[in-house]
Design a protein around this motif. Structure first.
Motif, mmCIF file in Angstrom:
data_model
loop_
_atom_site.group_PDB
_atom_site.id
_atom_site.type_symbol
_atom_site.label_atom_id
_atom_site.label_comp_id
_atom_site.label_asym_id
_atom_site.label_seq_id
_atom_site.Cartn_x
_atom_site.Cartn_y
_atom_site.Cartn_z
ATOM 1 N N ARG A 45 0.867 -1.181 0.000
ATOM 2 C CA ARG A 45 0.000 0.000 0.000
ATOM 3 C C ARG A 45 0.907 1.236 0.000
ATOM 4 O O ARG A 45 1.823 1.338 0.812
ATOM 5 N N GLU A 46 0.612 2.183 -0.903
ATOM 6 C CA GLU A 46 1.482 3.344 -1.054
ATOM 7 C C GLU A 46 0.734 4.657 -0.902
ATOM 8 O O GLU A 46 -0.462 4.755 -1.204
ATOM 9 N N PHE A 47 1.467 5.655 -0.466
ATOM 10 C CA PHE A 47 0.923 6.994 -0.282
ATOM 11 C C PHE A 47 0.576 7.624 -1.620
ATOM 12 O O PHE A 47 1.329 7.494 -2.596
ATOM 13 N N VAL A 48 -0.556 8.320 -1.659
ATOM 14 C CA VAL A 48 -0.967 9.051 -2.861
ATOM 15 C C VAL A 48 -1.016 10.558 -2.577
ATOM 16 O O VAL A 48 -0.365 11.347 -3.256
ATOM 17 N N ALA A 49 -1.795 10.940 -1.574
ATOM 18 C CA ALA A 49 -1.951 12.361 -1.245
ATOM 19 C C ALA A 49 -2.519 12.476 0.156
ATOM 20 O O ALA A 49 -3.142 11.538 0.659
ATOM 21 N N ALA A 50 -2.310 13.641 0.769
ATOM 22 C CA ALA A 50 -2.863 13.868 2.109
ATOM 23 C C ALA A 50 -3.018 15.352 2.349
ATOM 24 O O ALA A 50 -2.370 16.182 1.694
ATOM 25 N N GLY A 99 -5.740 10.187 10.606
ATOM 26 C CA GLY A 99 -4.801 10.040 11.710
ATOM 27 C C GLY A 99 -4.540 11.365 12.393
ATOM 28 O O GLY A 99 -5.088 12.395 11.993
ATOM 29 N N PRO A 100 -3.685 11.379 13.405
ATOM 30 C CA PRO A 100 -3.457 12.578 14.210
ATOM 31 C C PRO A 100 -2.647 13.659 13.506
ATOM 32 O O PRO A 100 -2.567 14.786 14.002
ATOM 33 N N THR A 101 -2.057 13.328 12.357
ATOM 34 C CA THR A 101 -1.268 14.311 11.642
ATOM 35 C C THR A 101 -1.166 13.928 10.176
ATOM 36 O O THR A 101 -1.390 12.775 9.811
ATOM 37 N N LEU A 102 -0.841 14.897 9.344
ATOM 38 C CA LEU A 102 -0.590 14.599 7.934
ATOM 39 C C LEU A 102 0.717 13.803 7.855
ATOM 40 O O LEU A 102 1.731 14.223 8.410
ATOM 41 N N SER A 103 0.688 12.673 7.186
ATOM 42 C CA SER A 103 1.891 11.846 7.100
ATOM 43 C C SER A 103 1.934 11.128 5.757
ATOM 44 O O SER A 103 0.895 10.830 5.161
ATOM 45 N N PHE A 108 1.061 5.833 10.400
ATOM 46 C CA PHE A 108 0.617 6.947 11.228
ATOM 47 C C PHE A 108 -0.889 7.173 11.147
ATOM 48 O O PHE A 108 -1.408 8.081 11.780
ATOM 49 N N TYR A 109 -1.580 6.385 10.369
ATOM 50 C CA TYR A 109 -3.026 6.538 10.235
ATOM 51 C C TYR A 109 -3.733 5.455 11.040
ATOM 52 O O TYR A 109 -3.406 4.286 10.953
#
Length: 122
Positions: A45-50, A99-103, A108-109
C-alpha cells in the motif's frame, strides 16, 4: 472512533478522470490528517496524497503530482481526490485514512475506509 466511507471509483480509459470522495464522521477533531493511499495487486500500500484539516497544507506522491488534487469540504466533512490524466499504473484499490497528523506513512493513520477500486485501461 472515526468512520471513513469512500465512493467514486470505477473504470476509465487512460487519459480520463475520476473523482473519489471520502465521507468522514465521528471524532474527527482527533484525526486532522486525512490521506489517500492505494494498493495494486501484489504490491505494498502506497501513499498518494494527504491534507491537514487544521492547516493549509497538501502533500502528493511524485507519481501523481500535477495530475491529482486533494481537497476538503469542512461543512460536509468530505475529502475529495480529483484524478486527471489517469494512467494504467494508477490502477489500484484506493483507501481513505485518518490520523493525528498529515503523514506520508500508512503506519501513522489509525482509521481506514473499506477501499474503492479504480481501473484504468488502455
Amino acid at each position: 472512533q472515526v468512520r471513513l466511507v469512500e465512493s467514486g471509483g470505477g473504470s476509465v480509459q487512460a487519459g480520463g478522470s475520476l473523482r473519489l470522495s471520502c465521507a468522514v464522521s465521528g471524532r474527527t477533531s482527533a484525526t486532522p490528517g486525512t490521506g489517500w493511499f492505494r494498493q495494486a495487486p501484489g504490491k505494498e500500500r502506497e501513499f498518494v496524497a494527504a491534507l491537514s484539516w487544521t492547516e493549509n497544507r497538501q502533500e502528493y506522491a511524485d507519481s501523481v503530482k500535477g495530475r491529482f488534487t486533494i481537497s476538503r469540504n469542512n461543512v460536509a466533512n468530505t475529502v475529495t481526490l480529483q484524478m486527471n490524466s489517469l494512467k494504467r499504473e494508477d490502477t489500484a484499490v484506493y483507501y481513505c485514512a485518518a490520523g493525528p497528523t498529515l503523514s506520508f506513512f500508512k503506519e501513522f493513520y489509525d482509521f481506514w475506509g473499506q477501499g474503492t477500486q479504480v481501473t484504468v485501461s488502455t
